[in-house]
Design a protein around this motif. Structure first.
Motif, PDB file in Angstrom:
ATOM      1  N   ARG A  34       0.820  -1.208   0.000  1.00 47.36           N
ATOM      2  CA  ARG A  34       0.000   0.000   0.000  1.00 47.36           C
ATOM      3  C   ARG A  34       0.859   1.266   0.000  1.00 47.36           C
ATOM      4  NH1 ARG A  34      -5.507  -0.468   0.888  1.00 47.36           N
ATOM      5  NH2 ARG A  34      -6.241  -2.600   1.258  1.00 47.36           N
ATOM      6  N   GLY A  35       2.060   1.164   0.564  1.00 45.79           N
ATOM      7  CA  GLY A  35       2.987   2.282   0.462  1.00 45.79           C
ATOM      8  C   GLY A  35       3.397   2.512  -0.981  1.00 45.79           C
ATOM      9  N   MET A  36       3.682   1.418  -1.690  1.00 46.82           N
ATOM     10  CA  MET A  36       4.000   1.477  -3.113  1.00 46.82           C
ATOM     11  C   MET A  36       2.816   2.033  -3.902  1.00 46.82           C
ATOM     12  SD  MET A  36       5.049  -1.700  -5.637  1.00 46.82           S
ATOM     13  CE  MET A  36       3.418  -2.473  -5.542  1.00 46.82           C
ATOM     14  N   SER A  37       1.620   1.597  -3.559  1.00 41.54           N
ATOM     15  CA  SER A  37       0.402   2.050  -4.228  1.00 41.54           C
ATOM     16  C   SER A  37       0.209   3.553  -4.048  1.00 41.54           C
ATOM     17  CB  SER A  37      -0.800   1.286  -3.667  1.00 41.54           C
ATOM     18  OG  SER A  37      -2.016   1.856  -4.095  1.00 41.54           O
ATOM     19  N   THR A 136      -6.314   9.878  -7.408  1.00 40.21           N
ATOM     20  CA  THR A 136      -6.314  10.815  -6.279  1.00 40.21           C
ATOM     21  C   THR A 136      -6.880  10.172  -5.020  1.00 40.21           C
ATOM     22  OG1 THR A 136      -6.634  12.673  -7.812  1.00 40.21           O
ATOM     23  CG2 THR A 136      -7.175  13.077  -5.502  1.00 40.21           C
ATOM     24  N   THR A 137      -7.798   9.243  -5.184  1.00 41.37           N
ATOM     25  CA  THR A 137      -8.474   8.639  -4.035  1.00 41.37           C
ATOM     26  C   THR A 137      -7.633   7.562  -3.339  1.00 41.37           C
ATOM     27  OG1 THR A 137      -9.517   6.940  -5.433  1.00 41.37           O
ATOM     28  CG2 THR A 137     -10.712   9.010  -5.133  1.00 41.37           C
ATOM     29  N   THR A 138      -6.615   7.062  -4.014  1.00 40.38           N
ATOM     30  CA  THR A 138      -5.870   5.908  -3.497  1.00 40.38           C
ATOM     31  C   THR A 138      -5.151   6.158  -2.165  1.00 40.38           C
ATOM     32  OG1 THR A 138      -5.608   5.018  -5.731  1.00 40.38           O
ATOM     33  CG2 THR A 138      -4.080   4.224  -4.046  1.00 40.38           C
ATOM     34  N   PRO A 139      -4.433   7.276  -1.978  1.00 43.92           N
ATOM     35  CA  PRO A 139      -3.778   7.492  -0.681  1.00 43.92           C
ATOM     36  C   PRO A 139      -4.752   7.478   0.491  1.00 43.92           C
ATOM     37  CG  PRO A 139      -2.867   8.977  -2.316  1.00 43.92           C
ATOM     38  CD  PRO A 139      -4.056   8.328  -2.950  1.00 43.92           C
ATOM     39  N   GLY A 140      -5.944   8.043   0.320  1.00 44.69           N
ATOM     40  CA  GLY A 140      -6.933   8.036   1.391  1.00 44.69           C
ATOM     41  C   GLY A 140      -7.431   6.640   1.720  1.00 44.69           C
ATOM     42  N   ILE A 141      -7.617   5.829   0.688  1.00 48.46           N
ATOM     43  CA  ILE A 141      -8.046   4.441   0.895  1.00 48.46           C
ATOM     44  C   ILE A 141      -6.973   3.674   1.665  1.00 48.46           C
ATOM     45  CG2 ILE A 141      -8.595   2.268  -0.282  1.00 48.46           C
ATOM     46  CD1 ILE A 141      -9.688   3.989  -2.593  1.00 48.46           C
ATOM     47  N   ASN A 142      -5.720   3.878   1.259  1.00 51.49           N
ATOM     48  CA  ASN A 142      -4.626   3.192   1.937  1.00 51.49           C
ATOM     49  C   ASN A 142      -4.459   3.666   3.373  1.00 51.49           C
ATOM     50  OD1 ASN A 142      -3.988   1.641  -0.320  1.00 51.49           O
ATOM     51  ND2 ASN A 142      -2.551   3.144  -1.116  1.00 51.49           N
ATOM     52  N   ASN A 161     -10.472  11.088   7.807  1.00 48.29           N
ATOM     53  CA  ASN A 161     -10.035  10.435   6.574  1.00 48.29           C
ATOM     54  C   ASN A 161     -11.220   9.838   5.820  1.00 48.29           C
ATOM     55  OD1 ASN A 161      -7.814   9.142   4.830  1.00 48.29           O
ATOM     56  ND2 ASN A 161      -9.003   7.373   5.481  1.00 48.29           N
ATOM     57  N   GLY A 162     -12.183   9.267   6.556  1.00 42.52           N
ATOM     58  CA  GLY A 162     -13.356   8.692   5.914  1.00 42.52           C
ATOM     59  C   GLY A 162     -14.181   9.733   5.184  1.00 42.52           C
ATOM     60  N   MET A 164     -13.059  12.708   4.051  1.00 39.84           N
ATOM     61  CA  MET A 164     -12.269  13.187   2.924  1.00 39.84           C
ATOM     62  C   MET A 164     -12.246  12.159   1.788  1.00 39.84           C
ATOM     63  SD  MET A 164     -11.441  16.174   3.758  1.00 39.84           S
ATOM     64  CE  MET A 164     -10.364  16.503   2.374  1.00 39.84           C
ATOM     65  N   MET A 165     -12.200  10.889   2.149  1.00 41.42           N
ATOM     66  CA  MET A 165     -12.207   9.831   1.142  1.00 41.42           C
ATOM     67  C   MET A 165     -13.530   9.825   0.379  1.00 41.42           C
ATOM     68  SD  MET A 165     -11.312   5.797   1.685  1.00 41.42           S
ATOM     69  CE  MET A 165     -12.864   5.419   2.511  1.00 41.42           C
ATOM     70  N   PHE A 166     -14.626  10.030   1.102  1.00 41.66           N
ATOM     71  CA  PHE A 166     -15.946  10.086   0.477  1.00 41.66           C
ATOM     72  C   PHE A 166     -16.010  11.238  -0.527  1.00 41.66           C
ATOM     73  CE2 PHE A 166     -20.099  12.208   0.479  1.00 41.66           C
ATOM     74  CZ  PHE A 166     -20.900  11.208  -0.015  1.00 41.66           C
ATOM     75  N   ILE A 167     -15.534  12.416  -0.122  1.00 41.34           N
ATOM     76  CA  ILE A 167     -15.570  13.589  -0.999  1.00 41.34           C
ATOM     77  C   ILE A 167     -14.680  13.380  -2.216  1.00 41.34           C
ATOM     78  CG2 ILE A 167     -15.010  16.040  -1.168  1.00 41.34           C
ATOM     79  CD1 ILE A 167     -15.695  16.270   1.821  1.00 41.34           C
ATOM     80  N   ALA A 168     -13.459  12.873  -1.973  1.00 38.64           N
ATOM     81  CA  ALA A 168     -12.516  12.653  -3.073  1.00 38.64           C
ATOM     82  C   ALA A 168     -13.064  11.637  -4.067  1.00 38.64           C
ATOM     83  CB  ALA A 168     -11.168  12.178  -2.520  1.00 38.64           C
ATOM     84  N   TRP A 169     -13.677  10.579  -3.550  1.00 39.03           N
ATOM     85  CA  TRP A 169     -14.240   9.552  -4.434  1.00 39.03           C
ATOM     86  C   TRP A 169     -15.385  10.118  -5.270  1.00 39.03           C
ATOM     87  CZ3 TRP A 169     -12.268   4.480  -4.355  1.00 39.03           C
ATOM     88  CH2 TRP A 169     -12.915   3.590  -5.234  1.00 39.03           C
ATOM     89  N   LEU A 170     -16.236  10.921  -4.649  1.00 34.39           N
ATOM     90  CA  LEU A 170     -17.358  11.528  -5.365  1.00 34.39           C
ATOM     91  C   LEU A 170     -16.861  12.403  -6.506  1.00 34.39           C
ATOM     92  CD1 LEU A 170     -20.392  12.197  -5.627  1.00 34.39           C
ATOM     93  CD2 LEU A 170     -20.027  14.011  -3.935  1.00 34.39           C
ATOM     94  N   VAL A 171     -15.827  13.191  -6.231  1.00 34.46           N
ATOM     95  CA  VAL A 171     -15.311  14.122  -7.243  1.00 34.46           C
ATOM     96  C   VAL A 171     -14.494  13.397  -8.313  1.00 34.46           C
ATOM     97  CG1 VAL A 171     -13.793  16.100  -7.639  1.00 34.46           C
ATOM     98  CG2 VAL A 171     -15.301  16.071  -5.647  1.00 34.46           C
ATOM     99  N   ALA A 172     -13.537  12.570  -7.879  1.00 33.04           N
ATOM    100  CA  ALA A 172     -12.556  11.991  -8.804  1.00 33.04           C
ATOM    101  C   ALA A 172     -13.013  10.723  -9.512  1.00 33.04           C
ATOM    102  CB  ALA A 172     -11.240  11.715  -8.066  1.00 33.04           C
ATOM    103  N   ARG A 173     -13.970  10.002  -8.929  1.00 31.54           N
ATOM    104  CA  ARG A 173     -14.367   8.730  -9.533  1.00 31.54           C
ATOM    105  C   ARG A 173     -15.833   8.678  -9.975  1.00 31.54           C
ATOM    106  NH1 ARG A 173     -10.750   4.335  -9.197  1.00 31.54           N
ATOM    107  NH2 ARG A 173      -8.903   4.765  -7.928  1.00 31.54           N
ATOM    108  N   ILE A 174     -16.586   9.705  -9.616  1.00 33.53           N
ATOM    109  CA  ILE A 174     -17.985   9.762 -10.072  1.00 33.53           C
ATOM    110  C   ILE A 174     -18.183  10.965 -10.996  1.00 33.53           C
ATOM    111  CG2 ILE A 174     -20.404   9.837  -9.405  1.00 33.53           C
ATOM    112  CD1 ILE A 174     -18.929   7.311  -8.497  1.00 33.53           C
TER     113      ILE A 174
END
Length: 232
Positions: A34-37, A136-142, A161-162, A164-174
């Motif tokens: 996950r550090g590599m990711s 963009t969402t990957t660091p938050g997931i990790n 973090n949860g 921020m992850m929700f917001i980032a996912w909404l913007v970057a992946r939806i």
């Protein structure tokens, strides 16, 4: 770069996180993975934003169709990303299903195929980089996994973090994918000039990733609701 990020994560964690040594072998491998990711995600996010929005590579100031543009920097960046997805896919297969199930395999196969084609053919790199911004969402997931594994699931950091992850996912992946589909519609006359394989990838890969993004988004929403409910 991927191997270096994996080793750096191992070294830093060993020195600064006392609980690292008590993790199981699988947990340590996933921790380092996950550090590599995260390292790949930060690199590809910065490069994608630069190439799409700040460089002249895909701007209107350059003559010719944006769908066929590439540069030595854009090709190199895609090469790094292909290397990451292939190496991570190999680790997923090696430890299957500890590092992820069939959805991760499908995600990585689609990503590696589309990125490889864009890198080797020079076609559709603009759309490829638009999709890669979603990393963009990957660091938050990790980070969520790191906090959970470190026993900090009840901490304020986990809750923040949860959110921020929700917001980032909404913007970057939806929302970003919806914009991408609209962009594809606007410039369909360019896309239909691509080779058949590239043409199909332009439609099928973002569509498949969007479906998976929506499925994961529902899980993230449910998890966030549970976490916030426990804090009340």
């Amino acid at each position: 770069m991927c191997k270096m990020a994996y080793d750096v994560t191992h070294t830093i964690s060993s020195l600064y996180y006392k609980g690292y040594a008590s993790l199981t072998k699988i947990q340590r491998i996933e921790w380092n993975n996950r550090g590599m990711s995260s390292a790949h995600a930060i690199f590809i996010m910065v490069m994608s934003l630069y190439l799409v929005f700040f460089s002249d590579l895909f701007s209107d100031r350059i003559e010719g169709l944006a769908i066929f543009r590439s540069s030595s920097l854009s090709i190199f960046t895609l090469g790094v990303s292909v290397g990451y997805f292939v190496s991570d896919l190999a680790m997923i297969f090696w430890l299957y299903p500890s590092l992820g199930g069939i959805e991760y395999v499908l995600h990585h196969l689609l990503s590696a195929t589309a990125i490889s084609y864009a890198m080797l053919s020079g076609e559709g790199q603009l759309y490829t980089y638009m999709v890669l911004i979603s990393e963009t969402t990957t660091p938050g997931i990790n980070l969520r996994w790191f906090l959970d594994t470190a026993g900090m699931k009840k901490s304020s950091a986990y809750v923040v973090n949860g959110v921020m992850m929700f917001i980032a996912w909404l913007v970057a992946r939806i929302l970003l994918f919806i914009y991408l589909f609209y962009y594809i519609y606007l410039y369909y006359d360019q896309i239909r000039q691509m080779h058949t394989f590239g043409y199909l990838l332009t439609f099928l890969v973002p569509a498949a990733l969007f479906i998976m993004n929506m499925m994961w988004f529902i899980k993230i929403l449910r998890g966030l609701r549970k976490t916030l409910a426990k804090r009340q």
